[in-house]
Design a protein around this motif. Structure first.
Motif, PDB file in Angstrom:
ATOM      1  N   ILE A  27     137.567 -14.604  63.798  1.00 37.57           N
ATOM      2  CA  ILE A  27     138.016 -14.759  65.189  1.00 37.57           C
ATOM      3  C   ILE A  27     139.431 -15.331  65.238  1.00 37.57           C
ATOM      4  O   ILE A  27     140.299 -14.818  65.937  1.00 37.57           O
ATOM      5  CB  ILE A  27     137.036 -15.660  65.980  1.00 37.57           C
ATOM      6  CG1 ILE A  27     135.687 -14.935  66.087  1.00 37.57           C
ATOM      7  CG2 ILE A  27     137.567 -16.001  67.359  1.00 37.57           C
ATOM      8  CD1 ILE A  27     134.539 -15.817  66.509  1.00 37.57           C
ATOM      9  N   LEU A  28     139.667 -16.367  64.412  1.00 41.34           N
ATOM     10  CA  LEU A  28     141.004 -16.994  64.410  1.00 41.34           C
ATOM     11  C   LEU A  28     142.066 -15.989  63.978  1.00 41.34           C
ATOM     12  O   LEU A  28     143.157 -15.930  64.534  1.00 41.34           O
ATOM     13  CB  LEU A  28     141.020 -18.205  63.469  1.00 41.34           C
ATOM     14  CG  LEU A  28     140.262 -19.437  63.967  1.00 41.34           C
ATOM     15  CD1 LEU A  28     140.225 -20.503  62.885  1.00 41.34           C
ATOM     16  CD2 LEU A  28     140.948 -20.000  65.213  1.00 41.34           C
ATOM     17  N   GLY A  29     141.731 -15.179  62.994  1.00 40.96           N
ATOM     18  CA  GLY A  29     142.674 -14.200  62.467  1.00 40.96           C
ATOM     19  C   GLY A  29     143.047 -13.155  63.507  1.00 40.96           C
ATOM     20  O   GLY A  29     144.178 -12.668  63.543  1.00 40.96           O
ATOM     21  N   GLN A  30     142.083 -12.815  64.361  1.00 41.67           N
ATOM     22  CA  GLN A  30     142.336 -11.770  65.369  1.00 41.67           C
ATOM     23  C   GLN A  30     143.459 -12.171  66.328  1.00 41.67           C
ATOM     24  O   GLN A  30     144.245 -11.350  66.771  1.00 41.67           O
ATOM     25  CB  GLN A  30     141.062 -11.533  66.190  1.00 41.67           C
ATOM     26  CG  GLN A  30     140.081 -10.614  65.495  1.00 41.67           C
ATOM     27  CD  GLN A  30     138.723 -10.653  66.161  1.00 41.67           C
ATOM     28  OE1 GLN A  30     138.566 -11.234  67.262  1.00 41.67           O
ATOM     29  NE2 GLN A  30     137.746 -10.068  65.516  1.00 41.67           N
ATOM     30  N   ASP A  31     143.504 -13.489  66.665  1.00 42.34           N
ATOM     31  CA  ASP A  31     144.480 -13.944  67.660  1.00 42.34           C
ATOM     32  C   ASP A  31     145.898 -14.089  67.100  1.00 42.34           C
ATOM     33  O   ASP A  31     146.844 -14.291  67.847  1.00 42.34           O
ATOM     34  CB  ASP A  31     144.047 -15.310  68.232  1.00 42.34           C
ATOM     35  CG  ASP A  31     142.751 -15.138  69.010  1.00 42.34           C
ATOM     36  OD1 ASP A  31     142.451 -13.977  69.366  1.00 42.34           O
ATOM     37  OD2 ASP A  31     142.031 -16.147  69.211  1.00 42.34           O
ATOM     38  N   ALA A  33     145.539 -16.521  57.139  1.00 39.50           N
ATOM     39  CA  ALA A  33     144.259 -16.030  57.668  1.00 39.50           C
ATOM     40  C   ALA A  33     143.639 -15.042  56.692  1.00 39.50           C
ATOM     41  O   ALA A  33     142.432 -15.083  56.423  1.00 39.50           O
ATOM     42  CB  ALA A  33     144.473 -15.377  59.032  1.00 39.50           C
ATOM     43  N   SER A  34     144.494 -14.164  56.117  1.00 40.79           N
ATOM     44  CA  SER A  34     143.908 -13.148  55.220  1.00 40.79           C
ATOM     45  C   SER A  34     143.483 -13.783  53.891  1.00 40.79           C
ATOM     46  O   SER A  34     142.486 -13.383  53.287  1.00 40.79           O
ATOM     47  CB  SER A  34     144.855 -11.975  55.030  1.00 40.79           C
ATOM     48  OG  SER A  34     145.739 -12.228  53.986  1.00 40.79           O
ATOM     49  N   ILE A  35     144.243 -14.837  53.454  1.00 42.32           N
ATOM     50  CA  ILE A  35     143.816 -15.543  52.223  1.00 42.32           C
ATOM     51  C   ILE A  35     142.458 -16.188  52.462  1.00 42.32           C
ATOM     52  O   ILE A  35     141.530 -16.070  51.654  1.00 42.32           O
ATOM     53  CB  ILE A  35     144.860 -16.612  51.804  1.00 42.32           C
ATOM     54  CG1 ILE A  35     146.141 -15.942  51.317  1.00 42.32           C
ATOM     55  CG2 ILE A  35     144.298 -17.515  50.694  1.00 42.32           C
ATOM     56  CD1 ILE A  35     147.269 -16.904  51.002  1.00 42.32           C
ATOM     57  N   ALA A  36     142.318 -16.864  53.629  1.00 40.07           N
ATOM     58  CA  ALA A  36     141.054 -17.538  53.943  1.00 40.07           C
ATOM     59  C   ALA A  36     139.910 -16.526  53.952  1.00 40.07           C
ATOM     60  O   ALA A  36     138.825 -16.775  53.412  1.00 40.07           O
ATOM     61  CB  ALA A  36     141.172 -18.244  55.292  1.00 40.07           C
ATOM     62  N   LYS A  37     140.183 -15.338  54.507  1.00 40.90           N
ATOM     63  CA  LYS A  37     139.149 -14.305  54.609  1.00 40.90           C
ATOM     64  C   LYS A  37     138.715 -13.842  53.208  1.00 40.90           C
ATOM     65  O   LYS A  37     137.521 -13.713  52.914  1.00 40.90           O
ATOM     66  CB  LYS A  37     139.719 -13.109  55.378  1.00 40.90           C
ATOM     67  CG  LYS A  37     138.723 -12.473  56.313  1.00 40.90           C
ATOM     68  CD  LYS A  37     139.430 -11.540  57.252  1.00 40.90           C
ATOM     69  CE  LYS A  37     138.986 -10.119  56.966  1.00 40.90           C
ATOM     70  NZ  LYS A  37     139.656  -9.124  57.755  1.00 40.90           N
ATOM     71  N   LYS A  38     139.739 -13.657  52.348  1.00 42.67           N
ATOM     72  CA  LYS A  38     139.462 -13.179  50.985  1.00 42.67           C
ATOM     73  C   LYS A  38     138.644 -14.218  50.194  1.00 42.67           C
ATOM     74  O   LYS A  38     137.658 -13.887  49.522  1.00 42.67           O
ATOM     75  CB  LYS A  38     140.790 -12.914  50.259  1.00 42.67           C
ATOM     76  CG  LYS A  38     140.705 -11.734  49.296  1.00 42.67           C
ATOM     77  CD  LYS A  38     142.048 -11.419  48.699  1.00 42.67           C
ATOM     78  CE  LYS A  38     142.126 -11.987  47.297  1.00 42.67           C
ATOM     79  NZ  LYS A  38     143.453 -12.144  46.759  1.00 42.67           N
TER      80      LYS A  38
END
Ligand code: ATP
Ligand code: MG
Length: 364
Positions: free
Chosen positions: A171-175, A186-191
């Motif tokens: 959700i945070l990444g989307q904004d 955000a993408s590092i956190a997702k990975k």
């Protein structure tokens, strides 16, 4: 073999030589020296005892017979005119046979008890090896059980908060707009969350493996399915996976999905071990009612110390590895009544084997 034959011939040579020497002395010594004849007559015991000792009853009797014939010729030729002395000498002949029988029999007894001892020794060595193997398995199982319990507990606790973090990160990444530098974080956190999620599900799978749903299966189909799934990864680094199957197929009774996963784990390791190019060879054979599949790579191989530990949970030599691939495989194979093992000569690649009993009534 040649050595044994040579020793046998040497022993026969010694016996023949003794017999001939004593006989020649008998024939060559004057009958006016009866005391010497008495000595020769008794000397015949030596080849008889030796023959009985070396060649048991048959050898002893054959020698006694040969000697008796030679001795009778001598008595008949030289002592015919001394009936009393001749009779005394004839009387000696049965003794030769008795001695041959006795020594031959004792020697046979001795050989039998030596053979029994050797057999008992070999059985003891096998039992000792089995005991050691069982002890190793017990130790491994014990280690797996305690590690499994501990990691399952941790994984279970991490799983739920991790799912929430995963949702929140999405959700945070989307904004965050694409050009914003925070997008990268955000993408590092997702990975990283995805990596943790993979780890927790692997740990849970390791500690609570599903009960196998066994089906009569053609191992070729499992191999083909596993190879299809890793072909892309192999091709990216120019590695070829070759299959060499026997014409006749033997079915095995396993959970195909679980064994496919085992083969994928082994194949991925093989691909990773081979940094560029080369080929991985998948072969099979059937031996003593067991189907055995082998996956050979041309990587750097595994050192003997590491070979002892590769099936241990969390043992890894890879920067990004979890070290669970092979320990999960070990458990899955064991739950499917199979065996898994590896051989390797450092510098000459590694070979991983899996084996399962052939489904007897179902082989086609
Ligand atoms: N084909 C191979 N050649 C050389 N070493 C190997 C091979 N297969 C396994 N190994 C060694 O065994 C170790 C354990 O393998 P395992 O598959 O259990 O874990 P991993 O590959 O390190 O991590 P992952 O859990 O991601 O599979 C590897 O780290 C590697 O050192
Ligand atoms: Mg692996």
């Amino acid at each position: 073999m040649n050595n044994i034959l040579n020793r046998k011939l040497l022993k026969i040579g010694i016996i023949v030589l003794l017999v001939l020497t004593i006989t020649i002395l008998h024939f060559a010594t004057s009958i006016h020296r009866p005391s010497l004849h008495q000595i020769y007559q008794r000397s015949y015991y030596i080849p008889i005892v030796l023959a009985g000792f070396w060649f048991e009853i048959l050898g002893g009797l054959a020698t006694a017979l040969g000697l008796a014939v030679l001795f009778i010729v001598h008595i008949w030729r030289d002592w015919a005119h001394h009936p009393d002395y001749a009779f005394q000498q004839y009387a000696e002949i049965p003794t030769y046979f008795v001695i041959a029988l006795l020594v031959g029999y004792l020697s046979r007894l001795q050989r039998k008890s030596r053979e029994n001892l050797e057999k008992a020794g070999a059985e003891l060595a096998t039992a000792y090896k089995k005991l050691n193997d069982t002890f190793d398995q017990l130790r491994h199982a014990d280690r797996l059980a305690s590690l499994g319990q501990l990691s399952a507990g941790i994984a279970h606790e991490i799983r739920n908060p991790l799912a929430s973090i995963q949702g929140a990160v999405e959700i945070l990444g989307q904004d965050v707009p694409a050009e914003d530098p925070k997008k990268e974080f955000a993408s590092i956190a997702k990975k990283e969350v995805a990596r943790l999620e993979k780890l927790t599900s692997e740990i849970l799978q390791f500690s609570k493996p599903a009960t196998p749903q066994k089906l009569r299966t053609d191992p070729h189909e499992i191999i083909e399915a596993a190879c299809r799934l890793v072909t892309d990864q192999a091709h990216k680094q120019g590695t070829e996976i070759l299959r060499r199957f026997n014409e006749q197929t033997n079915n095995i009774q396993v959970d195909p999905e679980q064994i496919k996963q085992v083969l994928i784990n082994i194949l991925i390791n093989a691909i990773q071990a081979q940094s560029k190019g080369g080929s991985i060879l998948v072969t099979e054979r059937t031996e003593n009612g067991e189907w055995i599949g082998a996956i050979q790579d041309a990587g750097p191989g595994i050192s003997p110390e590491q070979l002892d530990r590769i099936f241990d949970p969390f043992f890894t030599t890879k920067r990004e590895g979890t070290g669970l691939g092979l320990s999960i495989s070990y458990q899955l194979v064991k739950n499917n009544e199979g065996r898994i093992w590896a051989t390797s000569k450092p510098g000459q690649g590694a070979c991983f084997f899996t084996s399962f009993p052939v489904s007897v009534s179902e082989s086609k």
